[in-house]
Design a protein around this motif. Structure first.
Motif, PDB file in Angstrom:
ATOM      1  N   VAL A   1     -12.783  -1.391   5.148  1.00 42.04           N
ATOM      2  CA  VAL A   1     -12.972  -0.585   3.939  1.00 42.04           C
ATOM      3  C   VAL A   1     -13.657  -1.431   2.860  1.00 42.04           C
ATOM      4  CG1 VAL A   1     -11.709   0.432   1.988  1.00 42.04           C
ATOM      5  CG2 VAL A   1     -11.073   1.015   4.341  1.00 42.04           C
ATOM      6  N   PHE A   2     -13.219  -2.687   2.767  1.00 38.82           N
ATOM      7  CA  PHE A   2     -13.737  -3.550   1.707  1.00 38.82           C
ATOM      8  C   PHE A   2     -14.953  -4.362   2.153  1.00 38.82           C
ATOM      9  CE2 PHE A   2      -9.384  -2.653   0.578  1.00 38.82           C
ATOM     10  CZ  PHE A   2      -9.500  -2.362  -0.776  1.00 38.82           C
TER      11      PHE A   2
ATOM     12  N   SER B   1       2.516   5.343  -2.915  1.00 41.36           N
ATOM     13  CA  SER B   1       1.353   6.063  -2.376  1.00 41.36           C
ATOM     14  C   SER B   1       1.604   7.564  -2.313  1.00 41.36           C
ATOM     15  CB  SER B   1       0.995   5.528  -0.991  1.00 41.36           C
ATOM     16  OG  SER B   1       2.041   5.828  -0.084  1.00 41.36           O
TER      17      SER B   1
ATOM     18  N   LEU C   1       0.818  -1.217   0.000  1.00 41.65           N
ATOM     19  CA  LEU C   1       0.000   0.000   0.000  1.00 41.65           C
ATOM     20  C   LEU C   1       0.847   1.260   0.000  1.00 41.65           C
ATOM     21  CD1 LEU C   1      -2.952  -0.049   2.512  1.00 41.65           C
ATOM     22  CD2 LEU C   1      -3.032   0.124   0.034  1.00 41.65           C
TER      23      LEU C   1
ATOM     24  N   MET D   1      -8.255  12.056  -4.547  1.00 39.16           N
ATOM     25  CA  MET D   1      -7.556  12.436  -3.328  1.00 39.16           C
ATOM     26  C   MET D   1      -7.485  13.950  -3.165  1.00 39.16           C
ATOM     27  SD  MET D   1      -6.624   9.486  -2.149  1.00 39.16           S
ATOM     28  CE  MET D   1      -7.190   8.003  -2.945  1.00 39.16           C
TER      29      MET D   1
ATOM     30  N   LEU E   1      -8.462  -1.686   7.546  1.00 41.00           N
ATOM     31  CA  LEU E   1      -8.381  -1.835   6.096  1.00 41.00           C
ATOM     32  C   LEU E   1      -9.413  -2.850   5.597  1.00 41.00           C
ATOM     33  CD1 LEU E   1      -6.524  -0.663   3.924  1.00 41.00           C
ATOM     34  CD2 LEU E   1      -5.464  -2.910   3.877  1.00 41.00           C
TER      35      LEU E   1
ATOM     36  N   TYR F   1      -3.299   3.329  -5.400  1.00 36.38           N
ATOM     37  CA  TYR F   1      -2.685   2.401  -4.446  1.00 36.38           C
ATOM     38  C   TYR F   1      -2.667   0.993  -5.043  1.00 36.38           C
ATOM     39  CZ  TYR F   1      -3.737   6.265  -1.264  1.00 36.38           C
ATOM     40  OH  TYR F   1      -3.819   7.496  -0.685  1.00 36.38           O
ATOM     41  N   ASP F   2      -1.725   0.192  -4.596  1.00 35.43           N
ATOM     42  CA  ASP F   2      -1.506  -1.143  -5.166  1.00 35.43           C
ATOM     43  C   ASP F   2      -2.528  -2.139  -4.604  1.00 35.43           C
ATOM     44  OD1 ASP F   2      -0.534  -3.473  -6.207  1.00 35.43           O
ATOM     45  OD2 ASP F   2       1.463  -3.310  -5.320  1.00 35.43           O
ATOM     46  N   LEU F   3      -3.756  -2.032  -5.096  1.00 32.96           N
ATOM     47  CA  LEU F   3      -4.808  -2.917  -4.587  1.00 32.96           C
ATOM     48  C   LEU F   3      -4.524  -4.373  -4.946  1.00 32.96           C
ATOM     49  CD1 LEU F   3      -8.078  -0.894  -5.283  1.00 32.96           C
ATOM     50  CD2 LEU F   3      -6.649  -0.946  -3.247  1.00 32.96           C
TER      51      LEU F   3
ATOM     52  N   ILE G   1     -18.286  -4.955  -8.693  1.00 32.07           N
ATOM     53  CA  ILE G   1     -17.187  -5.524  -9.479  1.00 32.07           C
ATOM     54  C   ILE G   1     -16.130  -4.447  -9.700  1.00 32.07           C
ATOM     55  CG2 ILE G   1     -16.555  -6.507 -11.729  1.00 32.07           C
ATOM     56  CD1 ILE G   1     -19.485  -7.543 -11.903  1.00 32.07           C
ATOM     57  N   ALA G   2     -14.858  -4.803  -9.528  1.00 31.46           N
ATOM     58  CA  ALA G   2     -13.781  -3.837  -9.797  1.00 31.46           C
ATOM     59  C   ALA G   2     -12.648  -4.538 -10.534  1.00 31.46           C
ATOM     60  CB  ALA G   2     -13.279  -3.226  -8.496  1.00 31.46           C
ATOM     61  N   HIS G   3     -11.913  -3.763 -11.298  1.00 31.35           N
ATOM     62  CA  HIS G   3     -10.760  -4.285 -12.038  1.00 31.35           C
ATOM     63  C   HIS G   3      -9.518  -3.669 -11.435  1.00 31.35           C
ATOM     64  CE1 HIS G   3     -14.248  -4.733 -14.626  1.00 31.35           C
ATOM     65  NE2 HIS G   3     -13.626  -5.790 -15.142  1.00 31.35           N
TER      66      HIS G   3
ATOM     67  N   VAL H   1      -2.396   2.603 -11.733  1.00 29.26           N
ATOM     68  CA  VAL H   1      -2.589   3.935 -11.182  1.00 29.26           C
ATOM     69  C   VAL H   1      -3.310   3.806  -9.837  1.00 29.26           C
ATOM     70  CG1 VAL H   1      -3.843   6.092 -11.547  1.00 29.26           C
ATOM     71  CG2 VAL H   1      -2.633   5.021 -13.445  1.00 29.26           C
TER      72      VAL H   1
ATOM     73  N   TRP I   1     -12.594   2.988  -3.716  1.00 31.85           N
ATOM     74  CA  TRP I   1     -11.888   2.289  -2.641  1.00 31.85           C
ATOM     75  C   TRP I   1     -10.557   2.954  -2.316  1.00 31.85           C
ATOM     76  CZ3 TRP I   1     -15.286  -0.056  -5.852  1.00 31.85           C
ATOM     77  CH2 TRP I   1     -16.345  -0.721  -5.226  1.00 31.85           C
ATOM     78  N   LEU I   2      -9.982   3.603  -3.314  1.00 32.85           N
ATOM     79  CA  LEU I   2      -8.754   4.350  -3.025  1.00 32.85           C
ATOM     80  C   LEU I   2      -9.069   5.459  -2.023  1.00 32.85           C
ATOM     81  CD1 LEU I   2      -7.149   4.747  -6.580  1.00 32.85           C
ATOM     82  CD2 LEU I   2      -6.874   2.899  -4.932  1.00 32.85           C
TER      83      LEU I   2
ATOM     84  N   PHE J   1      -2.394  12.901  -4.890  1.00 33.68           N
ATOM     85  CA  PHE J   1      -2.555  11.602  -5.529  1.00 33.68           C
ATOM     86  C   PHE J   1      -3.758  11.586  -6.456  1.00 33.68           C
ATOM     87  CE2 PHE J   1      -2.246   6.787  -4.816  1.00 33.68           C
ATOM     88  CZ  PHE J   1      -1.331   6.701  -5.847  1.00 33.68           C
ATOM     89  N   VAL J   2      -3.989  10.433  -7.028  1.00 36.26           N
ATOM     90  CA  VAL J   2      -5.020  10.207  -8.042  1.00 36.26           C
ATOM     91  C   VAL J   2      -6.325  10.951  -7.770  1.00 36.26           C
ATOM     92  CG1 VAL J   2      -4.102   8.017  -8.736  1.00 36.26           C
ATOM     93  CG2 VAL J   2      -5.694   8.108  -6.840  1.00 36.26           C
TER      94      VAL J   2
ATOM     95  N   ARG K   1     -11.530   5.556   0.051  1.00 29.91           N
ATOM     96  CA  ARG K   1     -11.899   4.983   1.356  1.00 29.91           C
ATOM     97  C   ARG K   1     -10.663   4.536   2.140  1.00 29.91           C
ATOM     98  NH1 ARG K   1     -16.601   1.464  -1.307  1.00 29.91           N
ATOM     99  NH2 ARG K   1     -17.736   3.260  -2.108  1.00 29.91           N
ATOM    100  N   ILE K   2      -9.653   4.025   1.412  1.00 32.61           N
ATOM    101  CA  ILE K   2      -8.416   3.637   2.094  1.00 32.61           C
ATOM    102  C   ILE K   2      -7.757   4.886   2.677  1.00 32.61           C
ATOM    103  CG2 ILE K   2      -6.061   2.792   1.712  1.00 32.61           C
ATOM    104  CD1 ILE K   2      -7.249   0.834  -0.350  1.00 32.61           C
ATOM    105  N   LYS K   3      -7.713   5.921   1.874  1.00 34.06           N
ATOM    106  CA  LYS K   3      -7.144   7.194   2.340  1.00 34.06           C
ATOM    107  C   LYS K   3      -7.897   7.669   3.594  1.00 34.06           C
ATOM    108  CE  LYS K   3      -5.237  11.432   2.050  1.00 34.06           C
ATOM    109  NZ  LYS K   3      -3.872  11.686   2.516  1.00 34.06           N
TER     110      LYS K   3
ATOM    111  N   ASP L   1     -12.541   1.516 -12.104  1.00 39.37           N
ATOM    112  CA  ASP L   1     -13.750   1.430 -11.299  1.00 39.37           C
ATOM    113  C   ASP L   1     -13.453   1.225  -9.813  1.00 39.37           C
ATOM    114  OD1 ASP L   1     -12.697  -1.080 -11.642  1.00 39.37           O
ATOM    115  OD2 ASP L   1     -14.385  -1.858 -12.809  1.00 39.37           O
ATOM    116  N   PHE L   2     -12.160   1.162  -9.475  1.00 42.48           N
ATOM    117  CA  PHE L   2     -11.800   0.958  -8.062  1.00 42.48           C
ATOM    118  C   PHE L   2     -11.554   2.280  -7.337  1.00 42.48           C
ATOM    119  CE2 PHE L   2      -8.111   0.467 -10.814  1.00 42.48           C
ATOM    120  CZ  PHE L   2      -7.293   1.472 -10.324  1.00 42.48           C
TER     121      PHE L   2
ATOM    122  N   ALA M   1      -9.599   5.947   5.687  1.00 42.07           N
ATOM    123  CA  ALA M   1      -9.430   5.049   6.842  1.00 42.07           C
ATOM    124  C   ALA M   1      -8.082   5.294   7.528  1.00 42.07           C
ATOM    125  CB  ALA M   1      -9.528   3.594   6.386  1.00 42.07           C
TER     126      ALA M   1
ATOM    127  N   THR N   1       0.820   9.842   0.794  1.00 40.41           N
ATOM    128  CA  THR N   1      -0.536  10.250   1.161  1.00 40.41           C
ATOM    129  C   THR N   1      -1.143   9.413   2.281  1.00 40.41           C
ATOM    130  OG1 THR N   1      -1.474   8.825  -0.547  1.00 40.41           O
ATOM    131  CG2 THR N   1      -1.064  11.114  -1.162  1.00 40.41           C
ATOM    132  N   LEU N   2      -0.476   8.312   2.664  1.00 41.57           N
ATOM    133  CA  LEU N   2      -1.075   7.439   3.680  1.00 41.57           C
ATOM    134  C   LEU N   2      -0.320   7.485   5.000  1.00 41.57           C
ATOM    135  CD1 LEU N   2      -1.931   4.243   1.577  1.00 41.57           C
ATOM    136  CD2 LEU N   2      -3.474   6.084   2.295  1.00 41.57           C
TER     137      LEU N   2
END
Lengths: 453, 485
Positions: free
Chosen positions: B469-470, A205, A201, A450, B466, B213-215, B200-202, B211, A427-428, A446-447, A430-432, A423-424, A434, A208-209
């Motif tokens: 979050v999911f 990053s 993570l 953020m 963490l 965080y390294d999910l 669903i996520a990719h 691009v 969650w980025l 960041f992306v 939400r991680i930030k 599409d994720f 959290a 940013t975390l």
């Protein structure tokens, strides 16, 4: 993009001086970049408080205070990667980690080294080479670049062909959370599946975390024999060569298609340059294996009518040092991520734009990694913007991406540094949220999602 | 796969939980809803059939799932998960069930999503060194499929002939050859995932750096607690031109493990270095893969190097020389592929062969820095004496990943308890020596308490945050991997 008016920097400096001592805290002008090499002209210059850190406890102290008072903190090493993304909403504190620069533990037999964030890549490589080992990564960066900064920005170079990237070599990290809690994730062992792989993570990053204060790095033996072969030819021939290499048993540790003029003046003389492109192919195996690899490449060169040059030992090192130094001089860098066989297709229209523009542009394309970079110099902002848009349009069909790795803030304000995010994205964010609920760390750096609240 | 011991107490399936006033589904309603999604032939709900799924390769604890469902597409997985999330029914994914730490064991009456029908190879792109597979696709099948073109998929857990790539992703599986080639996380580049909310996520990217965080990095090794992978893009590699395998027999464990350190110190990076001690050798020699090792040797190393033919002899000469400097009794190279296959077959049979010398065994997989191997082995030996239990050692010496096999008789409850305690003590030693409690088998249910040897309360809380979050409702393989602080 300005200093936060609700934060009184004199008050920040006073509070931090009381905790850490006067000599660590200074107020200064900051332009969002630390490198004088980038155009400055007072762009977004504002005041910040710089705190020079010497212990991880001091990092914790600063972050605790920042959380309590809502100060925005930017962890920095040498500042060599600050041009990678712009700073969005600005910052109040520069957390200067360059003095947190001890090698904590180096065990050559375990092939692991633990370093503090401020250790420079140059110093680390020097130490490792005395034990015939290396960190097998070669990002294009200034000699003062720190491991903390390089890890936080996931910097990488041609050696990723054979050795991967920071995500493959960082075995663990010690980080300070925005809450001031110091935590360890991963460790000094080669294999570790205890808990989530939190280390991943923090790599890339962009601060940013959490603040990386220490990292455990897996090492490789320093190749005793180095051999690099360059092969020049028509683009169509190099494409065939790319395929032959992928389907062969040869073991290139670097395999880059590079604009030949990168090596002009210093490595190849003008009369030695016959084509705009060359393939640079490395072998880190022992001398007998390297000799075999080179002989195989010679055979192909003869068959295909390619010109070939062989560099061994120090001259191979010189070639790659020249590559680094030459590319460091470019002030605009785009990274393309796409299937290796498609790289050529993306590059052609970009070459066309460059051909019609003032300024210079060169390429380095990872022939098995699918990571290609365009390095530009003296290009107008309009051309830079056109290159980004054109490249993004081209890769979008193939699920690729284009990231601006280096540019002046002007462009970064106008064009998104990271481009479209998948599409994720929720969650980025939400991680930030959290990990850094108050958004005190590197806000806006960041992306897309953020942004500073 | 039916539980044959009869000694285990089956946990009755708990009813789907009723929390926060949400609609509670009866078992019949649940089954009907699942059948509506995938059809009647792809849902199992009769207790007799559910018993097959009461545990994975870790047999010490078990429970009955509410149902087992066999999705065939990402959309079906998403639909199933959305249904379960809506009604707060716990669930977990399952591949081949070869996991060794209880990661696929249902303790909360979960609905199991079984990936047996999502077992296709979707595409192979040799020119770009990638393959896309469904999660139920078997690890070894991929290497076999691309072997004719001279390529392979590097992660090679001993279970590779039956374990699935989806399961490998969940566990971040290693294998004998990860010393040189890395583990699953180094070879998985992108995935389609269904998150515990049914979205669903990719994640990741087939090429270059993703691009954000390294999910992808976070998902590999998450033991199916952050979501369910439904499509996986992996890196494939060209097979090495040549392989050479060295077998070295020692009269002293210390000399064998010092050999390992010296090989690494010499700047050699073998593809694998495997270690077996006397007890392990005795067991495998009684199995069908016997090599004919002398009974009195203390340790064997199998050292494998690969690469270009031209440079290999130079490397093996160096290795032979290092072995000889460490008082090796005999050292030799495999003369042909059959001999190499026999040596590896013997090594990979080791866990199973324990049945030849003991009714039961517990396997641990603590990991230590290579330089602490000798010390770790000495302390394991001392613990074996103290506990009065035989412990065999078979492991990946090159990367310091131990596999102590603690022999016991489950018919003796006191001895069983002693074996469990000893296993935990071994993990404590690994942690104390600067290592960790699991190198490749995972935490699952088995090592939850031992997680406290390597993480403090804050670090555990950070990981749980963490997870939230999911999986905000704590439904997806709940209770595994991270203990509650």
């Amino acid at each position: 993009m300005q200093s936060n008016l609700s934060v009184d920097l004199d008050e920040v400096a006073k509070i931090l001086s009381e905790t850490l001592g006067d000599n660590r805290v200074t107020k200064e002008h900051f332009n969002g970049l630390e490198t004088a090499e980038m155009g400055d002209a007072g762009f977004h210059r504002y005041d910040v408080v710089r705190v020079r850190i010497e212990t991880e406890d001091q990092v914790a102290e600063v972050l605790k205070a920042a959380s309590a008072y809502q100060w925005r903190v930017l962890p920095v090493g040498a500042g060599s990667q600050l041009h990678a993304t712009h700073l969005g909403a600005g910052v109040d504190i520069l957390l200067d980690l360059t003095s947190l620069n001890q090698i904590i533990d180096y065990s050559p037999e375990d092939m692991v080294v633990s370093v503090q964030a401020g250790v420079t890549l140059t110093n680390l490589q020097e130490l490792l080479s005395t034990h015939k080992q290396m960190l097998p990564l070669d990002p294009v960066c200034r000699p003062g670049a720190t491991l903390g900064g390089l890890i936080a920005t996931a910097a990488n170079g041609p050696r990723r062909t054979g050795y991967g990237t920071f995500r493959d070599v960082v075995a663990g990290v010690r980080v300070v959370y925005p809450s001031g809690d110091i935590m360890n994730f991963g460790g000094r062992v080669m294999k570790n599946v205890a808990g989530y792989d939190m280390t991943k993570l923090f790599i890339g990053s962009f601060g940013t975390l959490a603040v990386i204060v220490e990292a455990h790095l897996k090492l490789k033996p320093l190749p005793l024999h180095r051999e690099t072969v360059t092969m020049q030819g028509r683009r169509e021939d190099l494409k065939i060569l790319q395929k032959r290499l992928v389907h062969s048993s040869l073991l290139p540790t670097r395999l880059e298609a590079v604009s030949s003029r990168v090596f002009q003046n210093g490595i190849l003389s003008r009369s030695q340059i016959h084509h705009p492109w060359l393939l640079a192919i490395d072998c880190d195996e022992n001398a007998s294996a390297a000799a075999y690899q080179t002989s195989q490449l010679r055979t192909w060169a003869d068959e295909m009518g390619l010109s070939i040059d062989v560099f061994q030992g120090v001259s191979a090192d010189d070639l790659w040092t020249h590559y680094q130094e030459s590319l460091l001089g470019f002030d605009f860098v785009l990274r393309l991520n796409i299937a290796p066989t498609l790289l050529w297709q993306i590059v052609t229209p970009l070459e066309k734009i460059l051909g019609e523009a003032e300024g210079e542009g060169v390429f380095s394309l990872g022939m098995t990694t699918g990571v290609g970079r365009l390095y530009g110099k003296g290009l107008s902002f309009k051309v830079q913007e056109e290159l980004v848009q054109q490249a993004r349009g081209l890769v979008s069909e193939y699920a690729g991406s284009v990231v601006i790795e280096k540019a002046e803030p002007w462009l970064q304000e106008k064009v998104d540094v990271f481009g479209s995010i998948g599409d994720f994205q929720p969650w980025l964010q939400r991680i930030k949220d959290a990990i850094d609920p108050q958004n005190i760390l590197s806000p806006g750096r960041f992306v897309g999602g953020m942004k500073n609240a | 796969m039916e539980n044959q011991s009869g000694t285990n107490v089956l946990v009755e399936p708990t009813n789907p939980r009723d929390m926060r006033g949400k609609v509670k589904l009866s078992k019949a309603e649940l089954v009907n809803s699942l059948v509506n999604i995938v059809g009647v032939h792809r849902v199992i709900h009769e207790p007799d059939y559910l018993r097959v799924y009461e545990c994975d390769g870790y047999v010490a604890r078990n429970g009955l799932p509410s149902a087992v469902v066999f999705p065939e597409t990402t959309q079906e997985v998403a639909e199933i998960v959305r249904l379960l999330a809506k009604h707060q029914v716990p669930f977990l994914p399952r591949g081949a069930g070869t996991g060794l730490s209880g990661g696929a064991t249902p303790l909360n009456g979960e609905v199991i999503l079984n990936f047996a029908r999502m077992n296709k190879l979707i595409s192979v792109d040799l020119d770009n060194l990638r393959a896309v597979v469904q999660p139920g696709y078997i690890n070894l099948t991929l290497s076999k499929e691309i072997d004719k073109d001279g390529f392979f998929y590097a992660p090679d857990p001993s279970s590779q002939s039956s374990s699935t790539i989806g399961g490998n992703v969940a566990e971040n599986s290693g294998g004998a050859h990860c010393l040189k080639y890395g583990v699953t996380t180094n070879h998985v580049v992108a995935a389609t995932v269904v998150l515990p909310t049914g979205e669903i996520a990719h994640i990741g990217t087939p090429f270059g750096d993703a691009v954000g965080y390294d999910l992808m990095g976070l998902f590999v090794g998450a033991e199916g607690t952050l979501g369910i992978v439904t499509e996986i893009t992996v890196r494939i590699m060209k097979k090495p031109e040549a392989v050479k395998t060295v077998q070295a027999m020692y009269d002293s464990i210390a000399q064998a493990s010092d050999t390992v350190s010296d090989i690494i110190r010499a700047g050699i990076l073998p593809a694998a270095i495997e270690f077996m001690d006397k007890l392990a050798i005795q067991a495998v020699e009684k199995s069908s893969y016997h090599v004919g090792y002398p009974e009195d040797i203390e340790a064997i190393l199998i050292i494998e190097v690969d690469g270009l033919t031209a440079g290999l002899e130079e490397t093996t000469d160096k290795i032979l020389d290092i072995c000889r400097r460490h008082e090796v009794r005999t050292v030799k190279m495999a003369t042909n592929a059959n001999e190499r296959a026999l040596w590896w077959g013997n090594r990979k049979m080791a866990f199973g062969a324990m049945g030849q010398i003991s009714p039961d065994y517990l396997v641990q997989d603590g990991s230590v820095p290579r330089t602490r191997l000798t010390e770790a082995l000495a302390r394991i030996q001392a613990m074996s004496r103290d506990a009065g239990l035989r412990i065999a050692n078979v492991f990946h010496a090159g990367d310091g990943n131990l596999h102590p096999l603690i022999l016991y008789d489950s018919a003796n409850p006191e001895e069983t308890e002693r074996a469990i305690q000893t296993a935990s003590k071994i993990l404590k030693v690994c942690a104390d020596l600067g290592g960790t409690i699991t190198g490749e088998h995972g935490v699952g249910l088995e090592k939850l308490e031992e997680m406290r040897y390597v993480f403090n309360k804050t670090e555990l809380e950070a990981q749980l945050a963490l997870r939230k979050v999911f999986d905000p409702q704590n439904l997806c393989n709940a209770g595994k991997l991270i203990p509650l602080p």
